[in-house]
Design a protein around this motif. Structure first.
Motif, PDB file in Angstrom:
ATOM      1  N   ASN A  65       0.818  -1.213   0.000  1.00 16.78           N
ATOM      2  CA  ASN A  65       0.000   0.000   0.000  1.00 16.78           C
ATOM      3  C   ASN A  65       0.848   1.256   0.000  1.00 16.78           C
ATOM      4  OD1 ASN A  65      -2.587  -1.152   0.070  1.00 16.78           O
ATOM      5  ND2 ASN A  65      -2.411  -1.532   2.264  1.00 16.78           N
ATOM      6  N   HIS A  66       2.048   1.153   0.555  1.00 16.40           N
ATOM      7  CA  HIS A  66       2.917   2.321   0.706  1.00 16.40           C
ATOM      8  C   HIS A  66       4.313   1.822   1.047  1.00 16.40           C
ATOM      9  CE1 HIS A  66       2.321   1.341   4.848  1.00 16.40           C
ATOM     10  NE2 HIS A  66       1.019   1.530   4.729  1.00 16.40           N
ATOM     11  N   VAL A  70       4.975  -3.616   5.566  1.00 16.99           N
ATOM     12  CA  VAL A  70       5.565  -4.941   5.785  1.00 16.99           C
ATOM     13  C   VAL A  70       4.503  -6.032   5.751  1.00 16.99           C
ATOM     14  CG1 VAL A  70       7.399  -3.917   7.188  1.00 16.99           C
ATOM     15  CG2 VAL A  70       5.431  -4.931   8.317  1.00 16.99           C
ATOM     16  N   MET A  71       3.236  -5.626   5.760  1.00 19.09           N
ATOM     17  CA  MET A  71       2.176  -6.631   5.735  1.00 19.09           C
ATOM     18  C   MET A  71       1.947  -7.178   4.331  1.00 19.09           C
ATOM     19  SD  MET A  71      -0.347  -4.841   8.499  1.00 19.09           S
ATOM     20  CE  MET A  71      -1.330  -6.226   9.092  1.00 19.09           C
ATOM     21  N   LYS A  74       5.908 -11.804   3.716  1.00 20.69           N
ATOM     22  CA  LYS A  74       6.000 -12.698   4.862  1.00 20.69           C
ATOM     23  C   LYS A  74       7.413 -12.596   5.413  1.00 20.69           C
ATOM     24  CE  LYS A  74       3.937 -16.927   6.345  1.00 20.69           C
ATOM     25  NZ  LYS A  74       3.282 -18.180   6.069  1.00 20.69           N
TER      26      LYS A  74
ATOM     27  N   GLU B 242      -2.953   0.651   9.480  1.00 20.36           N
ATOM     28  CA  GLU B 242      -2.740  -0.726   9.878  1.00 20.36           C
ATOM     29  C   GLU B 242      -1.690  -0.866  10.968  1.00 20.36           C
ATOM     30  OE1 GLU B 242      -1.646   0.961   7.278  1.00 20.36           O
ATOM     31  OE2 GLU B 242      -0.614  -0.348   5.852  1.00 20.36           O
ATOM     32  N   VAL B 243      -1.807  -1.938  11.722  1.00 19.41           N
ATOM     33  CA  VAL B 243      -0.810  -2.253  12.740  1.00 19.41           C
ATOM     34  C   VAL B 243      -0.337  -3.686  12.494  1.00 19.41           C
ATOM     35  CG1 VAL B 243      -0.394  -2.589  15.205  1.00 19.41           C
ATOM     36  CG2 VAL B 243      -1.810  -0.676  14.439  1.00 19.41           C
ATOM     37  N   VAL B 244       0.940  -3.838  12.250  1.00 23.21           N
ATOM     38  CA  VAL B 244       1.511  -5.153  11.920  1.00 23.21           C
ATOM     39  C   VAL B 244       1.152  -6.165  13.013  1.00 23.21           C
ATOM     40  CG1 VAL B 244       3.640  -6.429  11.479  1.00 23.21           C
ATOM     41  CG2 VAL B 244       3.410  -4.054  10.718  1.00 23.21           C
ATOM     42  N   GLY B 245       0.621  -7.301  12.592  1.00 23.89           N
ATOM     43  CA  GLY B 245       0.270  -8.353  13.537  1.00 23.89           C
ATOM     44  C   GLY B 245      -1.105  -8.178  14.159  1.00 23.89           C
ATOM     45  N   HIS B 246      -1.760  -7.054  13.914  1.00 23.54           N
ATOM     46  CA  HIS B 246      -3.079  -6.817  14.500  1.00 23.54           C
ATOM     47  C   HIS B 246      -4.176  -6.657  13.451  1.00 23.54           C
ATOM     48  CE1 HIS B 246      -2.053  -6.557  18.801  1.00 23.54           C
ATOM     49  NE2 HIS B 246      -0.858  -6.298  18.311  1.00 23.54           N
ATOM     50  N   TYR B 247      -4.022  -5.696  12.562  1.00 20.15           N
ATOM     51  CA  TYR B 247      -5.053  -5.508  11.532  1.00 20.15           C
ATOM     52  C   TYR B 247      -4.479  -4.772  10.332  1.00 20.15           C
ATOM     53  CZ  TYR B 247      -5.318  -1.368  14.560  1.00 20.15           C
ATOM     54  OH  TYR B 247      -5.007  -0.301  15.357  1.00 20.15           O
ATOM     55  N   ASN B 248      -5.113  -5.023   9.181  1.00 23.12           N
ATOM     56  CA  ASN B 248      -4.709  -4.365   7.934  1.00 23.12           C
ATOM     57  C   ASN B 248      -5.343  -2.991   7.804  1.00 23.12           C
ATOM     58  OD1 ASN B 248      -3.784  -7.112   7.275  1.00 23.12           O
ATOM     59  ND2 ASN B 248      -3.602  -6.297   5.203  1.00 23.12           N
ATOM     60  N   GLN B 249      -4.813  -2.255   6.816  1.00 24.26           N
ATOM     61  CA  GLN B 249      -5.414  -0.963   6.492  1.00 24.26           C
ATOM     62  C   GLN B 249      -6.864  -1.164   6.075  1.00 24.26           C
ATOM     63  OE1 GLN B 249      -4.627   0.963   2.567  1.00 24.26           O
ATOM     64  NE2 GLN B 249      -3.413   2.408   3.771  1.00 24.26           N
ATOM     65  N   LYS B 299     -12.725  -8.811   8.886  1.00 19.37           N
ATOM     66  CA  LYS B 299     -11.932  -9.144   7.689  1.00 19.37           C
ATOM     67  C   LYS B 299     -10.524  -8.566   7.740  1.00 19.37           C
ATOM     68  CE  LYS B 299     -14.359  -7.816   4.098  1.00 19.37           C
ATOM     69  NZ  LYS B 299     -14.954  -7.697   2.756  1.00 19.37           N
ATOM     70  N   ALA B 302      -5.466  -9.487  11.499  1.00 17.55           N
ATOM     71  CA  ALA B 302      -4.282 -10.188  10.969  1.00 17.55           C
ATOM     72  C   ALA B 302      -4.244 -11.640  11.431  1.00 17.55           C
ATOM     73  CB  ALA B 302      -3.014  -9.472  11.422  1.00 17.55           C
ATOM     74  N   PHE B 305       1.662 -14.471  12.250  1.00 18.31           N
ATOM     75  CA  PHE B 305       2.892 -14.977  11.639  1.00 18.31           C
ATOM     76  C   PHE B 305       3.989 -14.592  12.625  1.00 18.31           C
ATOM     77  CE2 PHE B 305       6.545 -13.934   8.649  1.00 18.31           C
ATOM     78  CZ  PHE B 305       6.983 -15.246   8.583  1.00 18.31           C
TER      79      PHE B 305
END
Lengths: 274, 348
Positions: A65-66, A70-71, A74, B242-249, B299, B302, B305
């Motif tokens: 997205n930007h 990092v999402m 993997k 978004e927050v890595v490991g929690h939820y996407n944008q 939806k 996250a 991982f």
């Protein structure tokens, strides 16, 4: 006969072809990330993809997205910080970077900050971000343009190209010798910069585009290479990769936005929430 | 004044206590996982007159500017809704003359924080900047935007930027303990530098965790407890980012924001609905679920991982071995005390 392609796909593919195997690559947001993924999948498996947010050696599985997404992958090999991403560029470790164009002049200087008066702009563009830092110290810089404009004089010099042309950049002592924009890739063709004058010229033209089409956007008398060639059309493998990896990128920004928005509305409607 | 050891409080209390009108305020996050609830709370409390620092402005900067809270902006990048035909709160404020902006490159801006974080008065930046209008066109910082000095070692011109030490940093992270040890991972950007350069730090986190979790993974800690002033647990605290490991944008909410931000009136309506009419993040999430259904948020959650755990183990964690002998001298406590007595080293 190969598959039909869109001009956005052609642009993404032309950008990808600039990435060589083993290059250390800084990718910007948008089209270059798809190009990076394409290069890594098809012809440069050892390329090291990096982003200024501090991600080193990442392999996107979906289009990011930007520049801090990092999402979209993997994991990745090294999480450093932004400061270090730039100092490693300054030290000469970055082989190639990609920058988008707002305004460009004939010597490859760029404006991505403001149209009109800087202090009270007609149009406030995003700004430098990392652009001025990268074009200054990356070994090679490839410029991409969709919707930008060619001008005689920039309203604001955000990122230094060849300054006033000739050997001005190299002799300024501010930049690594031989650095600067190597190519400008648009939906019409591929421009390079004259070895001596550093003025841009049309080096390759996309299939079915005429020289007149290319000249139309440019306010100065554009030089055309004596050896003008036609851009090699995309292969099926390249087109298939893009459509699988980033179908929205294949569509281009406005169509993707239109379809994406319609999809959101449809989902809302199905939930009875409009 | 000594800080309390435990710093857990509510967002309204933290903003009330630690953010003052006219402060130099810095958004700690960079492009991703921004501290939305803290931005919202600052707007709700009507704080203003800020000199705002942002490495890369997204809806955080747009909202603070649209709320009239910002007088000066130090940044490298501002968002713009809807391409050339669209607009942004920053652009509108510049045109109106209610906002002054100082543009830096990503590296130059970050260099100011690095200087501030480490206590230096300036940082060296790359000399190529002298060829650009970032160097030549200056706003409220004037001469102090960049200064050129001679390197005492090479004799060459060196461009410098002054240290930035903002009054207060607002930042969102994945987890923290109640003492303020804050852990963040993903795109590091300039997040640690922004926080540590600042005088005060207000942090929100997706979860407050037991200190044992922090102590088993210190490599993720970007803010040590002694630097933090407030810790607030705010699940979904960065939504719609978004927050890595929690939820996407959240592309739906992003889309709504982008459409609204193109004009001041529609942005004001967006703020009325999502900022002013929602007393806190829970109310915001409740309102979101009411409008769009809970399925949307689900939806975005996250799938885990996990990072491989780093092994912090050691062969032993006691000076005394299994025979009760000190590992260095091979003596028991009794033998050591006898030896000390024998050598005349003990005093009454």
């Amino acid at each position: 006969m190969t598959k039909k392609y869109t001009l956005d796909e052609l642009l993404i593919i032309a950008v990808a072809r600039e990435i060589k195997d083993y290059d250390n690559v800084i990718l910007g947001v948008g089209l270059p990330t798809t190009s990076g993924a394409l290069a890594k999948a098809l012809h440069a498996p050892q390329a090291n993809l990096m982003m200024e947010a501090g991600m080193i050696d990442f392999e996107p599985l979906i289009p990011p997205n930007h520049i801090a997404d990092v999402m979209a992958c993997k994991g990745y090999a090294c999480a450093t910080d932004l400061f270090t991403a730039f100092t490693m560029t300054y030290r000469g470790f970055v082989d190639i970077c990609f920058l988008g164009v707002g305004q460009i002049d004939k010597f490859g200087n760029l404006n991505t900050t403001a149209i009109g008066d800087y202090y009270k702009p007609d149009l406030r563009l995003p700004g430098s971000g990392g652009a001025a830092d990268f074009i200054s110290y990356s070994q090679r810089t490839v410029l991409t343009m969709r919707g930008g404009e060619f001008v005689e004089d920039l309203d604001y010099v955000t990122s230094p190209g060849y300054l006033g042309g000739g050997d001005e950049r190299d002799s300024s002592g501010l930049f690594p010798q031989g650095s600067g924009p190597t190519k400008l890739i648009t939906q019409k063709g591929i421009f390079e910069f004259d070895h001596k004058t550093k003025e841009m010229f049309l080096a390759e033209i996309h299939p079915r585009i005429t020289v007149e089409d290319a000249r139309k956007d440019i306010p100065w008398e554009l030089n055309i290479s004596d050896k003008l060639t036609e851009t090699k059309p995309p292969s099926d493998a390249e087109i298939n990769f893009i459509r699988n990896f980033a179908p929205a990128a294949a569509m281009g920004r406005s169509l993707a936005a239109e379809v994406g928005f319609a999809n959101l509305l449809k989902e809302l409607e199905e939930r009875g929430k409009t | 004044m000594t800080k309390p050891i435990e710093k857990v409080m509510s967002a309204p209390e933290a903003i009330e206590r630690f953010v003052k009108d006219g402060d130099h305020l810095i958004i700690g996050n960079y492009t991703v996982g921004t501290c939305m609830e803290l931005v919202f709370e600052i707007i709700r409390q009507g704080k203003q007159g800020f000199t705002l620092y942002s490495q890369s402005g997204i809806l955080d900067v747009e909202l603070l500017v649209a709320a009239g809270a910002v007088e000066k902006l130090v940044t490298t990048y501002v968002m713009r809704s809807g391409g050339r035909s669209g607009g942004s709160a920053v652009e509108r404020a510049l045109k109106e003359g209610s906002l002054q902006i100082e543009d830096y490159t990503n590296y130059n801006y970050n260099a100011r924080l690095m200087a501030g974080m480490h206590g230096f008065s300036f940082m060296q930046v790359f000399e190529g900047i002298m060829a650009t209008d970032l160097f030549k066109k200056r706003s409220f910082m004037g001469e102090d935007k960049y200064r050129v000095i001679k390197c005492p070692y090479t004799g060459k011109d060196v461009v410098t930027v002054p240290a930035a030490t903002p009054d207060v940093c607002i930042v969102h992270v994945q987890r923290a303990d109640k003492f303020g040890n804050a852990q963040y991972w993903g795109a590091i950007g300039s997040v640690p530098a922004a926080a540590l350069a600042s005088k005060r730090i207000i942090l929100t986190c997706e979860e407050i965790v037991d200190t044992g979790i922090i102590r088993s993974s210190p490599h993720h800690t970007i803010i040590p407890a002694f630097r933090a002033d407030a810790v607030i647990e705010v699940p979904w605290g960065a939504h719609p980012t978004e927050v890595v490991g929690h939820y996407n944008q959240d592309k739906l909410m992003w889309g709504l924001f982008i459409m609204a931000a193109a004009r001041q009136e529609s942005l004001q309506e967006w703020m009325d609905e999502w900022v002013f009419n929602c007393r806190d993040r829970q109310a915001y999430i409740d309102h979101y679920v009411e409008r769009f259904g809970s399925g949307w948020l689900q939806k975005l959650v996250a799938k885990p991982f996990y990072s491989a755990p780093a092994n912090y183990g050691s062969a032993f964690l006691s000076t005394w071995d299994e025979h009760g002998k000190d590992r260095g001298t091979g003596l028991t406590m009794e033998e050591i005390e006898n030896l000390l007595e024998e050598r005349g080293l003990l005093h009454d």
